[in-house]
Design a protein around this motif. Structure first.
Motif, short mmCIF file in Angstrom:
data_model
loop_
_atom_site.label_atom_id
_atom_site.label_comp_id
_atom_site.label_asym_id
_atom_site.label_seq_id
_atom_site.Cartn_x
_atom_site.Cartn_y
_atom_site.Cartn_z
N ILE A 47 61.72 183.71 53.14
CA ILE A 47 62.38 182.67 52.33
C ILE A 47 61.47 182.20 51.21
O ILE A 47 61.89 182.06 50.05
N ARG A 69 62.19 182.58 47.15
CA ARG A 69 62.19 181.45 46.22
C ARG A 69 61.22 181.68 45.08
O ARG A 69 61.54 181.43 43.90
N VAL A 80 67.68 184.45 54.57
CA VAL A 80 67.09 184.31 53.24
C VAL A 80 68.18 183.94 52.23
O VAL A 80 68.01 183.04 51.39
N ALA A 84 67.19 180.35 50.96
CA ALA A 84 66.52 180.44 49.65
C ALA A 84 67.44 180.05 48.51
O ALA A 84 67.03 180.02 47.35
#
Length: 386
Positions: free
Chosen positions: A81, A85, A107, A111
């Motif tokens: 994650i 990002r 994710v 994210a």
């Protein structure tokens, strides 16, 4: 007819070589930064070489996270994650087995700029909130069906796992490309294939949410899987058998995503948690014994599945057909060269009560079983499998 709701991945592409079009699929979402989740084995096998050229040609940024392990931990999910990002990901791809696809689901959710939750906030059924990033799943084994399920499993402790179940986790696109499965070892093909068959069988007998659509998908999944698994294991280069296995696993995934699995999985999870036995093999080890336990309560359904799994017309009815299903599956597991007893995996016999106690923690699954199961029942099943 009992009311039901059915949800699944909206787009399924089943075609050898289709993974080469991943960049174009991402472009459909106006992507500028794609985050691909996989494992080191996929990287080492060179499977991404079929994907990378398309991203180069499209000048589309591709970030690869290849640290997913079997039974992925919270730490792995959080690391993925964070990297997504940092990369500014706006599309996520899961590329690999169930573990990679499960991490990719989380994710895509966590994210996303539109999600304010932490990972622990999402554990359980219907706890995930917000809006996720577009998600494309590319299975490289024919087993988990994760490409069409709203479920992700995370290892939360040394031997414990937690599930996240939410419609938000249903992927947007599943790409079934048998070319990606050609290098799978025979024992992996066998174990993951049996895993997919278990998904279909348990969906067909699911106590609470069994429905006509899941039934239809489960039967077709078993027809494809039972008709192809021996060839896929003995002749791993047979692209037609591999494609049929992939489709069968996906159909089984659609079935159990809507009519959930039950005691086979509940008893398989502690084997994976304590002894790190691959999930498909864990299912295979307890499958015949759970089916026999359920037989009096599910014999009509087992009888309907028996000729599909055994690929021939059968004589008899009721309990006769149910027993033929069980013995046929036992024979198939032996033919595929998989271990058939817990003893072969060096599981201590005095550990069986602990396995039974842990299986009882899987009430999310056990409520779907055709027959109620106690801890004593689970212990008897493990003893039969020993």
């Amino acid at each position: 007819m009992q009311p039901f709701q059915f949800s699944t991945t909206p787009t399924i592409i089943s075609e050898p070589g289709a993974a080469g079009r991943l960049a174009a699929l991402c472009s459909d979402y106006q992507a500028s930064s794609v985050f691909l989740v996989t494992d080191a084995g996929i990287l080492k096998a060179g499977l991404l070489s079929q994907v990378q050229p398309g991203f180069d040609e499209a000048t589309l940024k591709l970030t690869v996270f290849s640290e997913v392990e079997a039974d992925p931990s919270e730490q792995t999910v959080l690391a993925a994650i964070d990297q997504a990002r940092s990369a500014g990901a706006d599309v996520v791809i899961g590329f690999g087995g169930g573990s990679s696809m499960d991490v990719a689901k989380l994710v895509a959710l966590l994210a996303s700029p539109d999600c304010q939750q932490s990972l622990p906030d999402t554990y359980g059924v219907g706890q995930a909130k917000g809006k996720r990033l577009p998600l494309i799943q590319v299975p490289t084994t024919a087993g988990t069906g994760s490409e069409v399920t709203p479920i992700a499993i995370v290892t939360t402790g040394e031997t414990t796992k937690s599930g996240i179940v939410s419609p938000l986790l249903l992927p947007d696109v599943a790409v079934l490309d048998a070319q990606l499965t050609l290098g799978l070892p025979a024992h992996v093909t066998a174990a993951t294939g049996v895993d997919a068959m278990v998904h279909a069988i348990e969906a067909y007998t699911s106590k609470i949410r069994k429905n006509p659509l899941s039934d239809m998908l489960a039967k077709e999944a078993l027809r494809l899987l039972a008709g192809s698994i021996r060839t896929a294991v003995s002749d791993g280069g047979n692209i037609e058998a591999r494609q049929r296995m992939l489709l069968g696993a996906t159909l089984a995934g659609q079935a159990f995503a809507n009519a959930p699995v039950a005691a086979v999985h509940a008893l398989a999870y502690p084997l994976g948690g304590h002894f790190h036995i691959p999930h498909g093999l864990s299912n295979s080890l307890v499958l015949p014994h759970v089916l026999r336990y359920n037989s009096d309560f599910a014999e009509a359904h087992y009888g309907e599945l028996a000729p599909i799994v055994l690929q021939r017309q059968l004589e008899g009815h009721g309990s006769d057909l149910a027993e033929q299903l069980v013995t046929g599956l036992e024979q198939l597991i032996r033919e595929l060269g998989l271990p058939t007893t817990l003893r072969e995996l060096d599981i201590p016999e005095d550990f069986l009560p602990r396995l039974a106690a842990d299986a009882m923690l899987q009430q999310r699954l056990l409520v779907n079983n055709p027959r109620e199961m106690t801890e004593a029942d689970a212990l008897t099943i493990y003893q039969s499998a020993y």
